[in-house]
Design a protein around this motif. Structure first.
Motif, PDB file in Angstrom:
ATOM      1  N   CYS A 176      12.121   2.904  -9.474  1.00 57.73           N
ATOM      2  CA  CYS A 176      11.249   1.834  -9.001  1.00 57.73           C
ATOM      3  C   CYS A 176       9.786   2.188  -9.239  1.00 57.73           C
ATOM      4  O   CYS A 176       8.985   1.331  -9.646  1.00 57.73           O
ATOM      5  CB  CYS A 176      11.507   1.582  -7.516  1.00 57.73           C
ATOM      6  SG  CYS A 176      10.753   0.073  -6.892  1.00 57.73           S
ATOM      7  N   SER A 177       9.423   3.438  -9.009  1.00 59.52           N
ATOM      8  CA  SER A 177       8.044   3.867  -9.228  1.00 59.52           C
ATOM      9  C   SER A 177       7.661   3.784 -10.705  1.00 59.52           C
ATOM     10  O   SER A 177       6.591   3.279 -11.052  1.00 59.52           O
ATOM     11  CB  SER A 177       7.857   5.301  -8.715  1.00 59.52           C
ATOM     12  OG  SER A 177       6.551   5.758  -8.952  1.00 59.52           O
ATOM     13  N   THR A 180       7.368   0.075 -11.809  1.00 58.99           N
ATOM     14  CA  THR A 180       6.161  -0.572 -11.293  1.00 58.99           C
ATOM     15  C   THR A 180       4.947  -0.186 -12.123  1.00 58.99           C
ATOM     16  O   THR A 180       4.129  -1.034 -12.503  1.00 58.99           O
ATOM     17  CB  THR A 180       5.941  -0.190  -9.818  1.00 58.99           C
ATOM     18  OG1 THR A 180       7.079  -0.611  -9.047  1.00 58.99           O
ATOM     19  CG2 THR A 180       4.693  -0.846  -9.266  1.00 58.99           C
ATOM     20  N   SER A 233      13.850  -9.468  -6.389  1.00 57.25           N
ATOM     21  CA  SER A 233      12.731  -8.789  -7.043  1.00 57.25           C
ATOM     22  C   SER A 233      12.040  -9.769  -7.975  1.00 57.25           C
ATOM     23  O   SER A 233      12.670 -10.643  -8.560  1.00 57.25           O
ATOM     24  CB  SER A 233      13.231  -7.583  -7.834  1.00 57.25           C
ATOM     25  OG  SER A 233      13.849  -6.633  -6.991  1.00 57.25           O
ATOM     26  N   VAL A 310       3.567  -7.489  -8.387  1.00 63.78           N
ATOM     27  CA  VAL A 310       4.703  -6.757  -8.943  1.00 63.78           C
ATOM     28  C   VAL A 310       5.523  -6.276  -7.761  1.00 63.78           C
ATOM     29  O   VAL A 310       5.132  -5.348  -7.052  1.00 63.78           O
ATOM     30  CB  VAL A 310       4.236  -5.576  -9.807  1.00 63.78           C
ATOM     31  CG1 VAL A 310       5.427  -4.851 -10.410  1.00 63.78           C
ATOM     32  CG2 VAL A 310       3.280  -6.054 -10.895  1.00 63.78           C
ATOM     33  N   ASP A 311       6.652  -6.905  -7.505  1.00 63.75           N
ATOM     34  CA  ASP A 311       7.463  -6.637  -6.314  1.00 63.75           C
ATOM     35  C   ASP A 311       8.893  -6.321  -6.755  1.00 63.75           C
ATOM     36  O   ASP A 311       9.700  -7.223  -6.984  1.00 63.75           O
ATOM     37  CB  ASP A 311       7.428  -7.847  -5.384  1.00 63.75           C
ATOM     38  CG  ASP A 311       8.128  -7.587  -4.057  1.00 63.75           C
ATOM     39  OD1 ASP A 311       8.594  -6.455  -3.828  1.00 63.75           O
ATOM     40  OD2 ASP A 311       8.209  -8.527  -3.235  1.00 63.75           O
ATOM     41  N   GLU A 483       8.729  -1.186  -4.267  1.00 64.94           N
ATOM     42  CA  GLU A 483       7.293  -1.011  -4.489  1.00 64.94           C
ATOM     43  C   GLU A 483       6.704  -2.386  -4.812  1.00 64.94           C
ATOM     44  O   GLU A 483       7.226  -3.103  -5.662  1.00 64.94           O
ATOM     45  CB  GLU A 483       7.009  -0.043  -5.640  1.00 64.94           C
ATOM     46  CG  GLU A 483       7.503   1.381  -5.405  1.00 64.94           C
ATOM     47  CD  GLU A 483       6.762   2.092  -4.295  1.00 64.94           C
ATOM     48  OE1 GLU A 483       5.566   1.770  -4.072  1.00 64.94           O
ATOM     49  OE2 GLU A 483       7.354   2.964  -3.645  1.00 64.94           O
ATOM     50  N   SER A 484       5.631  -2.720  -4.104  1.00 69.93           N
ATOM     51  CA  SER A 484       4.949  -3.992  -4.351  1.00 69.93           C
ATOM     52  C   SER A 484       3.458  -3.725  -4.495  1.00 69.93           C
ATOM     53  O   SER A 484       2.847  -3.137  -3.609  1.00 69.93           O
ATOM     54  CB  SER A 484       5.198  -4.975  -3.202  1.00 69.93           C
ATOM     55  OG  SER A 484       4.444  -6.160  -3.368  1.00 69.93           O
ATOM     56  N   SER A 485       2.906  -4.141  -5.629  1.00 68.18           N
ATOM     57  CA  SER A 485       1.478  -4.004  -5.886  1.00 68.18           C
ATOM     58  C   SER A 485       0.925  -5.343  -6.348  1.00 68.18           C
ATOM     59  O   SER A 485       1.549  -6.042  -7.146  1.00 68.18           O
ATOM     60  CB  SER A 485       1.206  -2.951  -6.970  1.00 68.18           C
ATOM     61  OG  SER A 485       1.539  -1.658  -6.532  1.00 68.18           O
TER      62      SER A 485
END
Length: 562
Positions: A176-177, A180, A233, A310-311, A483-485
């Motif tokens: 996930c990291s 992202t 997602s 970005v989720d 992760e959400s940015s």
């Protein structure tokens, strides 16, 4: 019940959807302010968890309920200190209450004080913190997954974990990291389209970044780490007051984004079974960038001057013996405590408490989710004062009275609960062997979905109701990582701004996966990494959290390691 007609003149729609989303300096400042508030609160909650569980500075560990209330109070406090002059902003507030999802839970776990659940964490738990803030409708959302370690050992007079987290939980966190970071770099190329030609893996792409390109990169990273991208997602465009908070309640005009659901896993299964890459689902028609449809499609172009969230949520599947579908089940416990106002519905309310509550929500919460505790006069908490138990008792007392009004609002559909969901694995053999007499007919009214996504498995003709009946044959996932940015693409300064996320606020936990990225995507990821780290023109900046005093937050995160 009366449905209101939300008719908007085309000229007014252009103002709302286009002019008000032009990234001029004033709008960018509001996005930055929302990002700073979200970043600060995220760092604050992480430090509370570190102090309580890793450094054992508290007599008893914080419960999930306490962490959510403290986090919401910090959001409210920082928002109150921002844009204090009313002539600068019309409104500001919490765009997503703090939710803390543990292991298999995916979203919206945010218990109220009246809940009997006193959930605490155990060593090895994977904990996802999600929250958001908005200034004048310009929204910054954040999610970050951390690991709860055993108390640890002293190394160079600092308390450190004994070792990294391993297994499928670690696989999901790593994948996930990486995904992202890769997506943020791809989005950044929309600001610098001339640099696309520098990357061999992106040549012959007409110097554009498309939704289908984003999906293929994320899916390949997931496969590399034996993971699945969890339904729900998305990599979606964010606009003023439109940040996905009411998905499934109202349809968003000109929706633009990549959305993952169960049909993508079905498509992958069919490709493997036939050995062909030519199998594609219906519903992917060619369309222009500025589509008027609310139905998601990958056929869009990322453009400079836009904001994206970005989720991504990943689930490791290596520990499941049989290949299966990762889907979302509505949880019976804990109960939903996050609500969204359905502005399309009006009703003459009978109870004074219900009328008072709906007036408060319409006046203070706008189109964003809320919790009942947010409407209490004793909220937000003031931890710096000596009477914290009295403050909590006051909120509890108010909650008991306000629950009656909330009950009428939900019965009249004026407020709808955002469901608590958990990730479930259902073997494909179970799905394929189950009888399906009604075919694709049978919509699950309790499940909020985007337009065009009502049928989870279109090729197999399995309806949402049929899939729901198979949950009893499935097993809960070990854990998910999210992760959400929120990323702003500044077309004027050619800058990519991470409003939320980044190592300054959300450092990766110490985990180790036995997998690595596949050859199909390794070259692209290396090129993107060099572009971000070594190219001066490709500027990626992170909004930094505020400096809080030592009584609120420490400057170091001792248990969060690279």
């Amino acid at each position: 019940m009366q449905l209101s007609k939300l008719a908007v003149h085309p000229d007014d729609a252009d103002i709302l959807l286009k002019e008000r989303n032009t990234l001029d300096p004033v709008v960018i400042d509001k996005y930055r302010a929302a990002g700073k508030i979200a970043q600060t609160t995220l760092k604050y909650i992480i430090q509370l968890i570190n102090d309580s569980y890793h450094l054992q500075k508290t007599e008893q560990p914080y419960t999930v309920t306490e962490l959510c209330l403290l986090g919401d109070s910090m959001l409210a406090k920082l928002l109150a200190q921002s844009y204090t002059k009313k002539d600068k902003v019309r409104e500001k507030g919490i765009s997503h209450p703090v939710s803390i999802d543990v292991n298999e839970y995916v979203n919206n776990v945010s218990p109220e004080l009246y809940s009997d659940d006193v959930k605490t964490f155990a060593a090895g738990d994977v904990v996802t913190i999600s929250l958001g803030a908005q200034i004048d409708g310009y929204t910054a959302l954040a999610s970050h997954t951390i690991v709860i370690y055993p108390p640890g050992v002293l190394i160079d007079n600092e308390l450190k974990p004994e070792g990294p987290l391993l297994g499928s939980k670690a696989d999901a966190i790593v994948a996930c990291s990486i995904a992202t970071r890769a997506v943020i770099a791809l989005l950044g190329l929309a600001v610098h389209p001339e640099m696309i030609a520098w990357i061999p893996e992106l040549q012959n792409q007409s110097n554009i970044i498309t939704g289908s390109m984003i999906r293929s990169v994320v899916d390949e990273i997931a496969r590399s780490f034996q993971c699945v991208v969890v339904p729900g997602s998305k990599v979606r465009r964010v606009r003023r007051f439109l940040a996905g908070q009411a998905e499934g309640v109202v349809a968003e005009r000109e929706f633009k984004g990549v959305v993952w659901d169960e049909s993508n896993q079905e498509e992958d299964l069919l490709k493997k079974g036939s050995g062909s890459d030519l199998i594609v689902h219906d519903g992917r028609p060619a369309s222009s960038t500025d589509v008027s449809s609310a139905v998601p499609t990958d056929d869009f172009v990322v453009e400079a001057g836009e904001v994206y969230n970005v989720d991504l949520t990943f689930c490791g599947v290596s520990e499941f013996e049989e290949q299966g579908l990762i889907t979302l089940e509505l949880a019976d416990e804990p109960v939903s405590t996050v609500f969204i106002r359905d502005i399309a519905i009006t009703h003459a309310l009978r109870l004074n408490s219900a009328r008072d509550l709906i007036n408060y929500v319409d006046r203070n919460c706008s189109v964003y989710p809320f919790k009942l505790s947010h409407t209490c006069e004793a909220f937000p908490l003031k931890p710096e004062q000596d009477n914290l138990p009295e403050q909590i008792a006051a909120i509890k007392k108010e909650l008991n009275a306000r629950k009656i009004g909330l009950h009428e609002l939900t019965n009249r559909y004026l407020a709808r609960p955002k469901p608590v969901q958990l990730a479930k694995h259902i073997p494909f053999s179970t799905i394929l062997s189950a009888s399906n007499p009604t075919g694709k007919h049978g919509v699950d009214a309790s499940k909020l979905t985007l337009p065009g996504k009502e049928l989870p498995l279109p090729a197999l003709g399995v309806s949402a109701l049929k899939l729901k009946s198979l949950f009893k044959f499935g097993a809960a996932a070990t854990a998910t990582a999210r992760e959400s940015s929120t990323v702003l693409l500044n077309s004027v300064t050619k800058e990519i701004i991470k409003l939320t996320g980044g190592d300054a606020t959300a450092r990766p936990s110490w985990v180790h996966s036995k997998y690595q990225v596949s050859d199909q995507v390794a070259g692209l990821l290396t090129a993107l990494s060099k572009l971000v780290d070594e190219t001066a023109e490709f500027k990626v900046s992170e909004v930094q959290p505020m400096n809080l005093d030592a009584g609120q937050i420490s400057s170091e995160e001792k248990m969060q390691l690279d």
